[in-house]
Design an enzyme around this catalytic site. Structure first.
Site: not given
Ligand code: NAP
Length: 305
Positions: A132, A135-136
């Site tokens: 993701c 997200c990261d």
């Protein structure tokens, strides 16, 4: 019976079904194992959902769908479903020690990222391997990273990751992308994206964090080592339908087979969204499935008398 309808999964299919069912006064519970929004929450920009001319973020759209469904009385509970059981008078949804009963069930639990299944992948999840970018991505400022895959997700993620990374290399197993033309053009224009064609990841190596990836050229068989800080895997999705095996008819890839009314092989059990065998998996088609499924479930419940 606790509920008229239980919806499993809170992505766009489940939330739309929740909106339609609650608005039609069907007593509806939505069970979601994480937070509502599904894959939308892993997406930065959504620019092809009708009515959002300047685009919207995935989290914003997810929040608005949830809010709208709740306005009409949808109950959302955070629970992971282990199994479904069908009894003569109703259906059971099992979550650990808890059992919920309903007249009808809608399965809208979507799909999860496909793994590469190479040595080192599991070991380095969260230590350089990610599924993701939204997200990261921020953890990889000024780092060198690769994105594996050639579809819409891989190219969107590669474009997004250029905000942070020094260089993004896209590793694709063929010499042509699967992604839509508009995304391809954007990626080819971006100087911070490089393409490594006809190549697959064979192994991921490191110490505390990822440090190296071994690539194989599928045409020549040549193996090369590439020093790398991060690996974003975007090689499609697989449906999580193992808990339905033996009950619901699935296709050879594990997707639920429905008719155009979203009905499965079991009367009163419906499926909607990415978990369903279908030709186009988008937010708009998930929402459409959800609306149809809710109306059909409502009709089914009414006919039970
Ligand atoms: P996808 O379209 O299935 O593409 C998966 C990509 O990964 C393909 O390029 C495939 O290669 C490659 N791949 C699959 N297994 C692999 C493996 N084991 N090793 C290496 N490469 C592998 O998946 P997606 O990109 O996640 O998209 C899923 C769906 O969501 C699609 O319908 C897509 O259109 C949609 N989506 C739409 C948008 C948008 O409209 N903006 C954004 C994201 C996703 P091959 O090409 O050789 O098969």
């Amino acid at each position: 019976m606790d509920w008229d309808l239980i919806i499993i999964g809170g992505g766009p299919a489940g939330l739309t079904a929740g909106l339609y069912a609650s608005r039609a006064k069907v007593k509806t519970l939505l069970l979601e194992k994480l937070m509502p929004g599904g894959q939308m929450t892993n997406t930065t920009e959504i620019e092809n959902y009708p009515g959002t001319p300047k685009g919207t973020t995935g989290t914003e759209l997810a929040f608005r769908m949830e809010e709208q469904a709740k306005e009409f009385g949808l109950t959302i509970v955070s629970k992971e479903v282990d199994a479904i059981k069908v009894q003569e008078r109703g259906k059971l949804v099992l979550c650990g020690n808890e059992v919920y009963t309903a007249k009808s069930i809608l399965i809208a639990s979507g799909a999860e990222p496909r793994k590469l299944q190479v040595p080192g992948e599991e070991e380095y999840i969260g230590r350089g391997v990610s599924y993701c970018a939204t997200c990261d991505g921020a953890f990889f400022s000024d780092k060198d990273i690769i994105v594996v895959g050639g579809g819409d997700t891989a190219i969107e993620e590669a474009l997004f990751l250029t905000r942070y990374a020094r260089k993004v290399k896209v590793i694709h197993r063929r010499d042509k992308l699967r992604a839509t033309q508009i995304l391809q053009e954007r990626a080819f224009k971006n100087k911070n994206i490089e393409f490594i064609w006809d190549s697959v990841v064979k192994e991921i190596k490191g110490t505390a964090l990822v440090e190296e990836v071994i690539l194989e050229n599928v045409k020549t068989g040549e193996l090369t080592s590439m020093p790398i800080d991060g690996i974003f895997v975007a090689v499609g999705y697989v449906p999580d339908t193992k808990f339905l095996e033996g009950l619901i008819t699935l296709d050879s890839n594990g997707y639920i087979i429905t008719n155009e009314n979203m009905e499965t092989n079991i009367p009163g059990i419906f499926a909607a969204g990415d978990i369903r065998k279908k030709p186009l998996r988008q937010v708009v088609t998930a929402a459409s499935d959800g609306a149809i499924a809710a109306v059909m479930a409502s009709n089914y419940i009414e006919n039970l008398g």
